[in-house]
Enzyme design. Structure first.
Site, mmCIF file in Angstrom:
data_model
loop_
_atom_site.group_PDB
_atom_site.id
_atom_site.type_symbol
_atom_site.label_atom_id
_atom_site.label_comp_id
_atom_site.label_asym_id
_atom_site.label_seq_id
_atom_site.Cartn_x
_atom_site.Cartn_y
_atom_site.Cartn_z
ATOM 1 N N ALA A 11 0.827 -1.211 0.000
ATOM 2 C CA ALA A 11 0.000 0.000 0.000
ATOM 3 C C ALA A 11 0.859 1.257 0.000
ATOM 4 O O ALA A 11 0.488 2.290 0.552
ATOM 5 C CB ALA A 11 -0.925 -0.005 1.216
ATOM 6 N N ALA A 12 2.039 1.166 -0.625
ATOM 7 C CA ALA A 12 2.957 2.313 -0.586
ATOM 8 C C ALA A 12 2.823 3.217 -1.799
ATOM 9 O O ALA A 12 3.357 4.319 -1.822
ATOM 10 C CB ALA A 12 4.398 1.811 -0.479
ATOM 11 N N ARG A 17 -2.828 8.806 -10.078
ATOM 12 C CA ARG A 17 -3.981 8.962 -10.960
ATOM 13 C C ARG A 17 -5.285 9.256 -10.216
ATOM 14 O O ARG A 17 -6.288 9.611 -10.820
ATOM 15 C CB ARG A 17 -4.137 7.699 -11.837
ATOM 16 C CG ARG A 17 -3.147 7.667 -12.979
ATOM 17 C CD ARG A 17 -3.155 6.325 -13.674
ATOM 18 N NE ARG A 17 -2.410 5.316 -12.922
ATOM 19 C CZ ARG A 17 -2.376 4.025 -13.242
ATOM 20 N NH1 ARG A 17 -3.059 3.572 -14.275
ATOM 21 N NH2 ARG A 17 -1.667 3.172 -12.512
ATOM 22 N N ASP A 106 -5.193 -1.980 -2.972
ATOM 23 C CA ASP A 106 -6.178 -1.242 -3.782
ATOM 24 C C ASP A 106 -7.118 -2.161 -4.553
ATOM 25 O O ASP A 106 -7.664 -1.786 -5.573
ATOM 26 C CB ASP A 106 -5.456 -0.278 -4.735
ATOM 27 C CG ASP A 106 -4.547 -0.996 -5.739
ATOM 28 O OD1 ASP A 106 -4.416 -2.229 -5.646
ATOM 29 O OD2 ASP A 106 -3.983 -0.310 -6.612
ATOM 30 N N ARG A 336 -30.918 15.899 12.759
ATOM 31 C CA ARG A 336 -29.474 16.013 12.998
ATOM 32 C C ARG A 336 -29.096 15.139 14.186
ATOM 33 O O ARG A 336 -29.933 14.450 14.751
ATOM 34 C CB ARG A 336 -29.118 17.482 13.219
ATOM 35 C CG ARG A 336 -29.248 18.301 11.938
ATOM 36 C CD ARG A 336 -29.388 19.775 12.232
ATOM 37 N NE ARG A 336 -28.271 20.275 13.019
ATOM 38 C CZ ARG A 336 -28.283 21.454 13.652
ATOM 39 N NH1 ARG A 336 -29.353 22.236 13.578
ATOM 40 N NH2 ARG A 336 -27.233 21.845 14.336
ATOM 41 N N ASN A 380 -48.497 17.664 21.193
ATOM 42 C CA ASN A 380 -48.546 18.128 19.802
ATOM 43 C C ASN A 380 -47.869 19.486 19.696
ATOM 44 O O ASN A 380 -48.196 20.412 20.445
ATOM 45 C CB ASN A 380 -49.992 18.246 19.327
ATOM 46 C CG ASN A 380 -50.055 18.447 17.819
ATOM 47 O OD1 ASN A 380 -49.893 17.508 17.042
ATOM 48 N ND2 ASN A 380 -50.252 19.692 17.406
ATOM 49 N N ALA A 383 -47.899 23.843 13.986
ATOM 50 C CA ALA A 383 -47.114 24.201 12.803
ATOM 51 C C ALA A 383 -46.263 25.435 13.060
ATOM 52 O O ALA A 383 -46.678 26.350 13.774
ATOM 53 C CB ALA A 383 -48.049 24.462 11.624
ATOM 54 N N ALA A 426 -51.597 30.374 19.874
ATOM 55 C CA ALA A 426 -50.923 30.512 18.583
ATOM 56 C C ALA A 426 -50.233 31.866 18.503
ATOM 57 O O ALA A 426 -50.732 32.875 19.019
ATOM 58 C CB ALA A 426 -51.942 30.378 17.452
ATOM 59 N N ARG A 443 -48.584 37.400 23.285
ATOM 60 C CA ARG A 443 -48.688 38.127 22.019
ATOM 61 C C ARG A 443 -49.454 39.405 22.273
ATOM 62 O O ARG A 443 -50.230 39.511 23.239
ATOM 63 C CB ARG A 443 -49.403 37.277 20.965
ATOM 64 C CG ARG A 443 -50.835 36.974 21.315
ATOM 65 C CD ARG A 443 -51.471 35.951 20.368
ATOM 66 N NE ARG A 443 -52.885 35.809 20.661
ATOM 67 C CZ ARG A 443 -53.609 34.745 20.346
ATOM 68 N NH1 ARG A 443 -53.051 33.709 19.753
ATOM 69 N NH2 ARG A 443 -54.896 34.708 20.611
HETATM 70 C C1 UD1 Z 1 0.906 -4.831 -10.512
HETATM 71 C C2 UD1 Z 1 1.609 -6.047 -11.114
HETATM 72 C C3 UD1 Z 1 0.810 -6.514 -12.330
HETATM 73 C C4 UD1 Z 1 -0.614 -6.818 -11.923
HETATM 74 C C5 UD1 Z 1 -1.262 -5.642 -11.193
HETATM 75 C C6 UD1 Z 1 -2.569 -6.071 -10.603
HETATM 76 C C7 UD1 Z 1 3.976 -5.764 -10.689
HETATM 77 C C8 UD1 Z 1 5.300 -5.384 -11.277
HETATM 78 N N1 UD1 Z 1 2.943 -5.685 -11.492
HETATM 79 O O1 UD1 Z 1 0.933 -3.816 -11.499
HETATM 80 O O2 UD1 Z 1 1.407 -7.664 -12.891
HETATM 81 O O3 UD1 Z 1 -1.376 -7.150 -13.074
HETATM 82 O O4 UD1 Z 1 -0.420 -5.188 -10.128
HETATM 83 O O5 UD1 Z 1 -3.287 -4.981 -10.073
HETATM 84 O O6 UD1 Z 1 3.913 -6.145 -9.540
HETATM 85 N N2 UD1 Z 1 3.399 -0.757 -4.434
HETATM 86 C C9 UD1 Z 1 4.234 -0.575 -3.358
HETATM 87 N N3 UD1 Z 1 5.511 -0.186 -3.562
HETATM 88 C C10 UD1 Z 1 6.020 0.018 -4.810
HETATM 89 C C11 UD1 Z 1 5.163 -0.173 -5.903
HETATM 90 C C12 UD1 Z 1 3.868 -0.566 -5.688
HETATM 91 O O7 UD1 Z 1 3.812 -0.760 -2.211
HETATM 92 O O8 UD1 Z 1 7.198 0.369 -4.907
HETATM 93 C C13 UD1 Z 1 2.019 -1.184 -4.205
HETATM 94 C C14 UD1 Z 1 0.989 -0.202 -4.735
HETATM 95 O O9 UD1 Z 1 0.582 0.708 -3.714
HETATM 96 C C15 UD1 Z 1 -0.162 -1.116 -5.117
HETATM 97 C C16 UD1 Z 1 0.536 -2.426 -5.484
HETATM 98 O O10 UD1 Z 1 1.819 -2.377 -4.918
HETATM 99 O O11 UD1 Z 1 -1.037 -1.343 -4.032
HETATM 100 C C17 UD1 Z 1 0.650 -2.619 -6.994
HETATM 101 O O12 UD1 Z 1 1.404 -1.541 -7.504
HETATM 102 P P1 UD1 Z 1 0.990 -0.808 -8.833
HETATM 103 O O13 UD1 Z 1 1.984 0.238 -9.135
HETATM 104 O O14 UD1 Z 1 -0.438 -0.417 -8.804
HETATM 105 O O15 UD1 Z 1 1.235 -2.011 -9.851
HETATM 106 P P2 UD1 Z 1 0.542 -2.241 -11.222
HETATM 107 O O16 UD1 Z 1 1.220 -1.461 -12.270
HETATM 108 O O17 UD1 Z 1 -0.923 -2.115 -11.092
HETATM 109 CA CA CA Z 2 -2.468 -1.224 -9.546
#
Ligand code: UD1
Ligand code: CA
Length: 474
Positions: A11-12, A17, A106, A336, A380, A383, A426, A443
């Protein structure tokens, strides 16, 4: 039983995009972050260790991780040198034997069931690596699965490194893998950055293992939507609608009537009992609980609410409120935070309520604001009544007893108490307590100035109309 020794969640990534100020994996679908969806699926394998590789916006991601999965260990990847590099860092945290799952943060639609099946196949086959693959209508952007003449997995080629022939392959790498720990560690020492992106590709370990004579198997996912990854907001919305369909399907199978599933959004965190009806355009989010027989919608939003059996909520927006059994809310009510609406009570059209309780069978039918009030049973509220709770500096409380009749267009200037069975006239501005059984009249007395129109507005249609009446009377 075999157990998963380590789960690594990647998740790095920068999530460029998404064009977002929020880290990609913190974006939400159905009330949960993408990361949380992935961790929920992974947790079904009960891994001994979970490591989440964080990088972009890592402070934010780490603090979220601590909230949702305090046992998961964040691993900082300061520079994004590729998925292979990320996994290498995760392994450096501490040696692990046995089986390792690698998945991305992701892909929120991946289910625990699919992971469980993948794990079973991996163990049964005694494989060094098992790759979850999918056949996609549009494989663009994904790594392609290259098989040999015996249909065995040979290698994975990234879109940018693929030949034209390879790009025509529709079977793709999902980015979900199971590895034998030792085989993975050994293969990772051999990956290079000799590719189009100059990164360490995790995918390269497949060809390396294969060359070493190890067993690597591809397993095609049953439903390709499970592996869809999110890179931009269009994919976020696409995945959200798949998740909505999945949740709605499960609810309908469990006995909930959903008239228009395409416009009905229920969060994972919500509970909807069988025999509830959800009408079109309805969103149920947060920790909302809806009991049997309630009818919600059309076009209603409930966030962190409790709705009792048989209650109705029509065209209304409600947050942080309890709605009792058989109560009626709406159309066009705004609840609320902090309301407690008792059973059989009614909150009607263009009524806003905040931090107030409404007793059993009591009604606020039209055009009112109720703030910081306690209202008894059988009362009640006429209004256009306003609970004047704010003096510009502080909020004040209003107490209204049982079986009270508040006249239309009353201003209840807080703090003030209306005793049991009392009335207000009222149009009153009530600034002092009204004792039980009394009527509060606050009133000006009406006076009529005779012939004012004839004198001050001569020649107008009003004056003519008035003259005709006077003429016929005299
Ligand atoms: C990657 C795969 C691809 C696959 C696709 C599926 C590789 C080289 N490619 O491509 O074959 O079809 O996922 O979705 O693995 N991430 C890190 N550190 C990094 C790079 C990436 O933690 O240095 C994490 C990203 O946050 C992401 C995941 O690895 O959660 C995949 O990276 P991303 O760059 O999205 O790879 P894709 O090009 O989608
Ligand atoms: Ca991806």
């Amino acid at each position: 039983m075999n157990r998963l020794d380590l789960a690594i969640v990647l998740a790095a990534g920068d999530g460029t995009r998404m064009k977002s100020t929020t880290a990609k994996v913190l974006h939400e679908i159905a009330g949960r972050s993408l990361l949380s969806h992935v961790l929920h699926a992974v947790s079904e394998l009960q891994p001994t260790h979970t490591r989440v590789v964080v990088g972009a916006q890592h402070e934010e991601v780490t603090s979220h991780l601590n909230e949702i999965a305090s046992k998961a260990h964040p691993v900082l990847q300061a520079e994004r040198n590729g998925t292979g590099h990320a996994v290498r860092l995760a392994l450096e945290v501490g040696a692990v034997d046995g089986t390792i799952l690698v998945t991305a943060g992701d892909t929120p639609l991946l289910t625990g069931l699919t992971l469980t099946e993948l794990f079973a196949e991996h163990i049964k086959a005694g494989a060094a690596a098992t790759v979850l693959t999918a056949e996609l209508p549009d494989p663009f952007g994904y790594g392609r699965i290259i098989r040999d003449e015996n249909d065995e997995l040979l290698k994975i080629v990234e879109e940018r490194d693929a030949s034209e022939v390879e790009r025509d392959i529709v079977e793709i790498n999902s980015g979900v893998y199971l590895f034998d720990a030792k085989a993975l560690a050994a293969a990772l020492t051999k990956i290079t950055t000799a590719n189009a992106q100059g990164e360490e590709y995790l995918t390269d370990v497949i060809a390396i293992m294969k060359a070493d004579g190890a067993k690597v198997i591809p397993i095609v996912v049953n439903n390709f939507t499970e592996i869809l990854g999110i890179n931009d907001r269009s994919q976020l919305s696409e995945c959200a609608s798949f998740m909505r369909d999945r949740i709605n399907h499960a609810l309908m199978v469990s006995g909930v009537s959903i008239i228009d599933p395409a416009t009905t959004w229920v969060d994972f965190t919500a509970e909807v009992a069988p025999n509830v009806t959800l009408l079109p355009g309805t969103s149920i989010s947060g920790h909302t609980v809806i009991e049997a027989g309630a009818v919600i919608g059309p076009r209603s939003t409930l966030t962190n609410c409790r709705v009792g059996a048989g209650a109705k909520v029509v065209e209304s927006h409600c947050a942080g409120s309890a709605i009792g059994a058989n109560a009626n809310i709406g159309p066009f009510s705004y609840l609320r935070d902090g309301n407690d609406i008792s059973a059989d009570a009614k909150v009607g059209a263009f009524v806003e309520m905040k931090n107030s309780s409404l007793g059993q069978g009591s009604k606020v039918p039209h055009l009112s604001y109720v703030g910081d009030a306690s209202i008894g049973t059988g009362t009640n509220i006429g209004a256009a009544t306003i609970f004047v709770n704010y003096d510009g500096v502080a909020k004040h409380h209003t107490e209204v007893g049982d079986y009270v009749r508040i006249g239309s267009d009353t201003m209840l200037v807080a703090p003030v108490t209306i005793g049991d069975g009392a009335y207000t006239a009222a149009g009153s501005v009530i600034t002092e307590d009204v004792p039980a059984g009394a009527i509060g009249v606050g009133r000006a007395k009406q006076r009529n100035i005779l012939d004012w129109v004839l004198r001050k507005r001569p020649g107008t249609k009003s004056a003519e109309a008035a003259k005709n009446v006077k003429g016929s009377a005299s």
